[in-house]
Enzyme design. Structure first.
Site, PDB file in Angstrom:
ATOM      1  N   HIS A  54       0.862  -1.185   0.000  1.00  0.00           N
ATOM      2  CA  HIS A  54       0.000   0.000   0.000  1.00  0.00           C
ATOM      3  C   HIS A  54       0.891   1.224   0.000  1.00  0.00           C
ATOM      4  O   HIS A  54       1.917   1.242   0.665  1.00  0.00           O
ATOM      5  CB  HIS A  54      -0.903  -0.003   1.251  1.00  0.00           C
ATOM      6  CG  HIS A  54      -2.088   0.889   1.112  1.00  0.00           C
ATOM      7  ND1 HIS A  54      -2.014   2.245   1.318  1.00  0.00           N
ATOM      8  CD2 HIS A  54      -3.366   0.621   0.765  1.00  0.00           C
ATOM      9  CE1 HIS A  54      -3.213   2.767   1.104  1.00  0.00           C
ATOM     10  NE2 HIS A  54      -4.045   1.813   0.767  1.00  0.00           N
ATOM     11  N   ASP A  59      -7.815  -5.402   0.319  1.00  0.00           N
ATOM     12  CA  ASP A  59      -8.341  -6.322  -0.688  1.00  0.00           C
ATOM     13  C   ASP A  59      -8.026  -7.783  -0.423  1.00  0.00           C
ATOM     14  O   ASP A  59      -8.606  -8.656  -1.061  1.00  0.00           O
ATOM     15  CB  ASP A  59      -7.780  -5.956  -2.068  1.00  0.00           C
ATOM     16  CG  ASP A  59      -8.415  -4.691  -2.587  1.00  0.00           C
ATOM     17  OD1 ASP A  59      -9.603  -4.481  -2.294  1.00  0.00           O
ATOM     18  OD2 ASP A  59      -7.728  -3.918  -3.268  1.00  0.00           O
TER      19      ASP A  59
HETATM   20  N1  ACO Z   1       4.074  -7.585  -4.258  1.00  0.00           N
HETATM   21  C1  ACO Z   1       5.414  -7.603  -4.380  1.00  0.00           C
HETATM   22  N2  ACO Z   1       6.178  -6.525  -4.215  1.00  0.00           N
HETATM   23  C2  ACO Z   1       5.554  -5.385  -3.944  1.00  0.00           C
HETATM   24  C3  ACO Z   1       4.166  -5.291  -3.798  1.00  0.00           C
HETATM   25  C4  ACO Z   1       3.419  -6.457  -3.966  1.00  0.00           C
HETATM   26  N3  ACO Z   1       2.080  -6.461  -3.869  1.00  0.00           N
HETATM   27  N4  ACO Z   1       3.824  -4.018  -3.535  1.00  0.00           N
HETATM   28  C5  ACO Z   1       4.964  -3.326  -3.496  1.00  0.00           C
HETATM   29  N5  ACO Z   1       6.020  -4.150  -3.743  1.00  0.00           N
HETATM   30  C6  ACO Z   1       7.446  -3.774  -3.780  1.00  0.00           C
HETATM   31  C7  ACO Z   1       7.784  -3.164  -5.152  1.00  0.00           C
HETATM   32  O1  ACO Z   1       8.188  -4.129  -6.066  1.00  0.00           O
HETATM   33  C8  ACO Z   1       8.880  -2.207  -4.756  1.00  0.00           C
HETATM   34  O2  ACO Z   1      10.066  -2.936  -4.552  1.00  0.00           O
HETATM   35  P1  ACO Z   1      11.501  -2.277  -4.912  1.00  0.00           P
HETATM   36  O3  ACO Z   1      11.632  -1.089  -4.006  1.00  0.00           O
HETATM   37  O4  ACO Z   1      12.463  -3.362  -4.586  1.00  0.00           O
HETATM   38  O5  ACO Z   1      11.448  -1.920  -6.345  1.00  0.00           O
HETATM   39  C9  ACO Z   1       8.440  -1.677  -3.411  1.00  0.00           C
HETATM   40  O6  ACO Z   1       7.656  -2.734  -2.840  1.00  0.00           O
HETATM   41  C10 ACO Z   1       7.619  -0.426  -3.510  1.00  0.00           C
HETATM   42  O7  ACO Z   1       6.523  -0.685  -4.370  1.00  0.00           O
HETATM   43  P2  ACO Z   1       5.767   0.378  -5.217  1.00  0.00           P
HETATM   44  O8  ACO Z   1       5.021  -0.310  -6.334  1.00  0.00           O
HETATM   45  O9  ACO Z   1       6.665   1.485  -5.587  1.00  0.00           O
HETATM   46  O10 ACO Z   1       4.743   0.884  -4.132  1.00  0.00           O
HETATM   47  P3  ACO Z   1       3.554   1.839  -4.433  1.00  0.00           P
HETATM   48  O11 ACO Z   1       3.297   2.551  -3.175  1.00  0.00           O
HETATM   49  O12 ACO Z   1       3.753   2.633  -5.660  1.00  0.00           O
HETATM   50  O13 ACO Z   1       2.366   0.823  -4.792  1.00  0.00           O
HETATM   51  C11 ACO Z   1       0.517  -0.547  -4.736  1.00  0.00           C
HETATM   52  C12 ACO Z   1       1.298   0.526  -3.990  1.00  0.00           C
HETATM   53  C13 ACO Z   1       0.152  -0.035  -6.156  1.00  0.00           C
HETATM   54  C14 ACO Z   1      -0.796  -0.791  -3.985  1.00  0.00           C
HETATM   55  C15 ACO Z   1       1.360  -1.821  -4.818  1.00  0.00           C
HETATM   56  O14 ACO Z   1       1.686  -2.259  -3.512  1.00  0.00           O
HETATM   57  C16 ACO Z   1       0.671  -2.933  -5.582  1.00  0.00           C
HETATM   58  O15 ACO Z   1       0.709  -2.931  -6.829  1.00  0.00           O
HETATM   59  N6  ACO Z   1       0.005  -3.907  -4.877  1.00  0.00           N
HETATM   60  C17 ACO Z   1      -0.698  -4.963  -5.505  1.00  0.00           C
HETATM   61  C18 ACO Z   1      -2.062  -4.464  -6.017  1.00  0.00           C
HETATM   62  C19 ACO Z   1      -3.020  -4.225  -4.863  1.00  0.00           C
HETATM   63  O16 ACO Z   1      -3.190  -5.043  -3.974  1.00  0.00           O
HETATM   64  N7  ACO Z   1      -3.734  -3.061  -4.957  1.00  0.00           N
HETATM   65  C20 ACO Z   1      -4.736  -2.681  -3.956  1.00  0.00           C
HETATM   66  C21 ACO Z   1      -4.274  -1.520  -3.145  1.00  0.00           C
HETATM   67  S1  ACO Z   1      -5.463  -1.103  -1.913  1.00  0.00           S
HETATM   68  C22 ACO Z   1      -6.633  -0.272  -2.751  1.00  0.00           C
HETATM   69  O17 ACO Z   1      -6.461   0.330  -3.759  1.00  0.00           O
HETATM   70  C23 ACO Z   1      -7.980  -0.320  -2.203  1.00  0.00           C
END
Ligand code: ACO
Length: 379
Positions: free
Chosen positions: A262, A316
């Site tokens: 998140h 979620d």
């Molecule tokens: N699985 C694996 N790795 C992850 C995940 C995940 N679900 N989420 C973040 N990371 C890792 C990234 O790969 C990144 O690693 P790095 O620094 O080594 O490159 C680091 O954590 C930061 O991730 P970002 O994508 O930059 O985090 P951001 O804050 O932009 O993204 C998001 C948040 C979009 C929710 C992301 O965690 C994600 O895509 N999750 C999966 C989709 C999801 O569950 N969405 C629902 C969110 S809740 C809602 O909208 C109601």
């Protein structure tokens, strides 16, 4: 105009408004609506009471709540022309697209726009909260080849939605748990769909366009659409024994684990904790979901590997398991999210109108200048 601060992709950390609607502390796992902790509201409130709190800023007293419930109950029906319009939608279309189109269509039927009139604001709030669930349920029945079921005035908000969906009156536990799910998803500061609602609201368009644009934004897999993908992912994993191998392969291919991570929370999302215990209450009564053990094993494995990066279950991860047990089809999970989040979008719409300035951010131009125009035959 020149940029006044550094560019941040996704506007990360950049305030776009001042708001008193909700508060999140992502490091301590706190979420409050109008200052009240979410677990207190989940324990003691109803969704309509929470919607009132979010939109008007204070919990309603008994009379105010009864009047609000009465109004919402009596605006649930859809005009027959909206139902007819929905019958023309392709049954293979995604229910979020059906909802977006139907919400936008309300603007055709209720075209008066009087944004400075509190009576107009209240009527629009009531109409949207009342009709969005009816639209979701109607499309579900229509795509199965059935006629939509009319709402029942004697049923509460959540019981009526489950009834319209399945044509069966739900038991009180299921209705109560669904109502708590709506409370948990109702508002969450400035996420993508809320920002979309605010940008649309700032043009002083009608509230139906505001909600329709937010529905379109919520539909994406990085936002509301993630809970559908969680179920597909658990199905793909298939067994507790396969969790470790599946996770290793997923991480090796740099894939995301749906339902984890998140932008704000760096600990387990407090809503995920409540949803997990709601899932367990449903499983006690109706038997465990086949994917639950896989989900728990996956949470543990992800925590071991990604906990240091602050990647924990988000809202979620467990909501889909609750919805499955309530008999809600997977592709209705995001529309159900929209039913709930309509309360938050409307709260932000109202707050935006109170001190409106049209959104007009700037950009950092990275293109070229004074390029020679090449006529089409010379390209
Ligand atoms: N699985 C694996 N790795 C992850 C995940 C995940 N679900 N989420 C973040 N990371 C890792 C990234 O790969 C990144 O690693 P790095 O620094 O080594 O490159 C680091 O954590 C930061 O991730 P970002 O994508 O930059 O985090 P951001 O804050 O932009 O993204 C998001 C948040 C979009 C929710 C992301 O965690 C994600 O895509 N999750 C999966 C989709 C999801 O569950 N969405 C629902 C969110 S809740 C809602 O909208 C109601």
């Amino acid at each position: 105009m020149t940029a006044v601060c550094e560019y941040r992709a996704g506007l990360e950390g950049i305030p776009v408004t001042q708001s008193s609607i909700s508060f999140v502390d992502g490091h301590r796992g706190i979420l409050e609506y109008r200052g009240i902790p979410i677990d207190k509201l989940a324990e003691s409130s109803t969704f309509l009471e929470v919607a009132y709190l979010l939109i008007w800023g204070e919990l309603p007293n008994k009379d105010e709540l009864e009047a609000f419930e009465h109004e919402v109950n009596h605006h649930r029906r859809l005009k027959y022309r909206i139902r007819d319009m929905m019958k023309c939608f392709p049954e293979s279309g995604h229910p979020m697209d059906a909802l977006q189109a139907s919400a936008a269509a309300l603007g055709l039927f209720y075209s008066r726009r009087a944004l400075a009139d509190p009576a107009y604001i209240r009527a629009a709030v009531v109409r949207l909260l009342a009709k969005i669930p009816t639209m979701v349920a109607a499309f579900q029945l229509i795509r199965k080849g059935n006629d939509p079921v009319q709402p029942r005035d004697d049923l509460g908000y959540s019981a009526n939605f489950l009834y319209m969906l399945s044509e069966k009156e739900p038991d009180p536990l299921s209705a109560m748990i669904f109502d708590v799910c709506l409370i948990l998803h109702a508002e969450h500061t400035i996420n993508a769909s809320t920002f979309s609602a605010m940008v649309t609201a700032s043009t002083l368009t009608d509230p139906y366009a505001v909600v329709a644009s937010a529905v379109g934004t919520l539909a994406g897999p990085l936002h509301g659409g993630a809970n559908e993908e969680v179920i597909d992912m658990l199905e793909e994993i298939g067994s507790v024994e396969n969790v470790e191998a599946w996770l290793d392969a997923r991480l090796a291919s740099k894939g995301k684990i749906m339902g984890f991570g998140h932008r704000v929370y760096k600990v387990k999302d407090p809503r995920a904790t409540t949803l997990q215990s709601l899932a367990e209450r449903l499983f006690e009564k109706y038997g465990e979901d086949e994917y639950y053990e896989i989900a728990v094993a996956l949470e543990k494995a992800v925590e071991e590997r990604l906990g240091h990066k602050g990647i924990y279950p988000n809202v979620d991860f467990y909501s889909g398991l609750v919805y499955r047990k309530l008999g809600i089809p997977t592709d209705l999970f995001t529309p159900v999210f929209a039913i709930s989040r309509t309360a938050g979008w409307l709260a932000h719409w109202k707050e935006q109108l109170a001190e409106n300035r049209i959104f007009r951010p700037t950009q950092i131009y990275t293109g070229t200048h004074e390029v020679d125009y090449v006529p089409i035959h010379g390209r």
